[in-house]
Scaffold this active site. Structure first.
Site, short mmCIF file in Angstrom:
data_model
loop_
_atom_site.label_atom_id
_atom_site.label_comp_id
_atom_site.label_asym_id
_atom_site.label_seq_id
_atom_site.Cartn_x
_atom_site.Cartn_y
_atom_site.Cartn_z
N HIS A 172 -3.98 10.34 -20.12
CA HIS A 172 -2.82 10.62 -19.27
C HIS A 172 -1.60 9.99 -19.93
CE1 HIS A 172 -0.71 11.71 -15.70
NE2 HIS A 172 -0.59 10.49 -15.21
N TYR A 272 20.85 2.45 15.79
CA TYR A 272 20.75 1.01 15.58
C TYR A 272 21.89 0.44 14.75
CZ TYR A 272 15.90 1.45 17.19
OH TYR A 272 14.78 1.71 17.92
N ASP A 321 11.68 7.67 14.59
CA ASP A 321 11.25 8.97 15.11
C ASP A 321 12.40 9.94 15.38
OD1 ASP A 321 8.64 7.64 15.56
OD2 ASP A 321 9.79 6.61 17.11
C1 LIG Z 1 -1.23 12.64 -10.90
C2 LIG Z 1 -1.88 12.94 -12.17
C3 LIG Z 1 -1.63 14.16 -12.81
C4 LIG Z 1 -0.60 15.16 -12.33
O1 LIG Z 1 0.68 14.79 -12.79
P1 LIG Z 1 1.95 15.74 -12.49
O2 LIG Z 1 3.06 15.02 -13.13
O3 LIG Z 1 2.08 15.77 -11.00
O4 LIG Z 1 1.64 17.05 -13.05
C5 LIG Z 1 -2.34 14.44 -13.97
N1 LIG Z 1 -3.24 13.57 -14.44
C6 LIG Z 1 -3.49 12.38 -13.85
C7 LIG Z 1 -4.48 11.45 -14.46
C8 LIG Z 1 -2.82 12.02 -12.71
O5 LIG Z 1 -3.06 10.85 -12.13
#
Ligand SMILES: *Cc1c(COP(=O)(O)O)cnc(C)c1O
Length: 415
Positions: A172, A272, A321
């Site tokens: 990622h 508020y 709310d």
């Molecule tokens: C959340 C996530 C995604 C998706 O990412 P986007 O930016 O929303 O496309 C892809 N891979 C992993 C590991 C994630 O945690």
């Protein structure tokens, strides 16, 4: 399957609710497909209650629209998908609760593995006859969850020796939504080093994936055979630097109603702490939506609603709310009020940016209190009210037929 006249839809659309367009969702998925060759699989990310759009319905709709996999963050989310009748493969992307792994195995849920305690647990379970399917998570620079290229071969061999099934390997990206390509280029190099290390010990998982929405849009998917997209499936941009192309459609609108219409007299304060005081007599409307519904509190005196096509600025504090807006010319009680939608209404991106956040947080904060009405081509096809525990989801087959009629054909764009 048109539910537009059912009592729930009639009641709920008269009050605060989210309207989610599944046709637009299917079209966004089809658009994302055009970024890769047809054999590349698409994993639709539906974690965090489908970024606030509803986990069960979006999971079913993704299946009906032809997604190949679903991705979530927690085992509990994956179980909810299974309980809702979703049959697509599901990958838990984040660290699993080690006490829930047997539930995941029983529900045929695939797990991302990126820590040594998770490996220990999977090995112990496999030796006891409970065999998990996993995707190996490689840490290529996010430094959150995953193994480095120097660790992964030993980990994979241990899992394999215990009988754990290694179906995939993935990473990622930390900065795919920045303009600077260097962090993503470096991450690809580290990912390739991890794949080489696995290949050296004879392990080549069938599924290889790296790209999120931003990497997919910016052509950083690399040599992989699956892509994962969350934010773009909902029609939202990964970042201001990496916007989705203009044809992507935000799929959520949020609506409420003018519950009380009155005049704030000159020099009177509103809600508020009187953070807004009328300079002159000001017609106003009280709208039953607040920060407990996911409307950021920071929108006080800067956000706006749209009523009868006119911008109605939020005056005073956003309460838990209720929120009050100034309505030039006045409106009648019961008039629909648009909270989130196409311009001139606030988008999730504009409301997020106004409070120093982004559209990911703005979307995921569309809270559970609000009923959700799902439409295809303006007809209600499902609904969900988490607090009441009431839901109606169409059968995947019916949904597929409805979505086919409103989706775009998929094709790889030239170049
Ligand atoms: C959340 C996530 C995604 C998706 O990412 P986007 O930016 O929303 O496309 C892809 N891979 C992993 C590991 C994630 O945690």
């Amino acid at each position: 399957m048109n539910l537009t006249n059912t009592p729930q839809v009639a009641r709920w659309t008269a009050g605060t609710h989210a309207r989610i367009d599944l046709g637009a969702y299917a079209r966004n998925l089809a658009r994302l497909r055009t970024y890769s060759p047809p054999e590349v699989k698409l994993l639709a990310v539906v974690k965090a209650d489908a970024y606030g759009h509803g986990l069960a319905m979006c999971g079913l709709a993704a299946e009906a629209a032809g997604a190949d996999w679903l991705g979530v963050a927690r085992i509990q989310e994956a179980l909810r998908l299974r309980n809702s009748g979703v049959s697509l493969p599901v990958l838990v992307l984040g660290p699993p609760n080690l006490h829930e792994i047997e539930l995941a195995i029983a529900a045929k849920i695939t797990l991302a593995i990126g820590s040594y305690t998770a490996v220990d647990r999977l090995v112990a379970l496999a030796e006891g006859g409970s065999v998990a399917r996993v995707h190996l998570k490689i840490d290529t620079g996010m430094r959150r969850y995953g193994f480095t290229s120097t660790e992964i071969a030993d980990v994979a061999l241990r899992l394999q020796a215990a009988g754990v099934v290694i179906d995939g390997v993935f990473t990622h990206f930390a900065s795919a939504d920045d303009l600077d390509p260097l962090p993503t280029t470096n991450a690809h190099a580290e990912f390739n080093a991890a794949r080489d290390a696995l290949r050296d010990v004879g392990i080549e998982p069938a599924l290889v994936h790296a790209a999120n929405s931003a990497a997919l849009i910016t052509d950083f998917a690399g040599d992989t055979n699956m892509v994962r997209s969350g934010i773009a499936t909902y029609g939202l941009s990964p970042s201001p630097e990496v916007p989705v192309p203009s044809e992507f459609e935000p799929i959520a609108e949020v609506w409420s109603t003018a519950a009380r219409c009155f005049t704030v007299r000159a020099l009177q304060g509103v809600t508020y702490n009187y953070t807004w005081i009328a300079e002159v007599d000001t017609p106003a409307a009280t709208v039953p939506i607040g920060y407990a519904d996911g409307l950021p509190r920071g929108l006080q005196n800067q956000g706006w609603f749209v009523i009868n096509g006119d911008v109605a600025p939020i005056i005073g504090r956003v309460c838990m709310d209720q929120t009050v807006a100034a309505v030039a010319g006045g409106v009648a009680e019961g008039t629909p009020v648009q909270i989130i939608g196409p311009a001139p209404a606030m988008s999730l991106a504009t409301s997020g940016e106004m409070v120093g956040s982004n559209n990911y947080e703005a979307a995921t904060r569309m809270m559970a209190r609000m009923p959700r009405v799902y439409v295809v081509d303006n007809e209600a096809v499902g609904w969900e009210h988490l607090l009441l525990g009431e839901a109606s989801y169409p059968a995947v087959g019916d949904l597929r037929t409805a979505l086919e009629a409103v989706s775009l054909p998929t094709a790889v764009p030239a170049g």
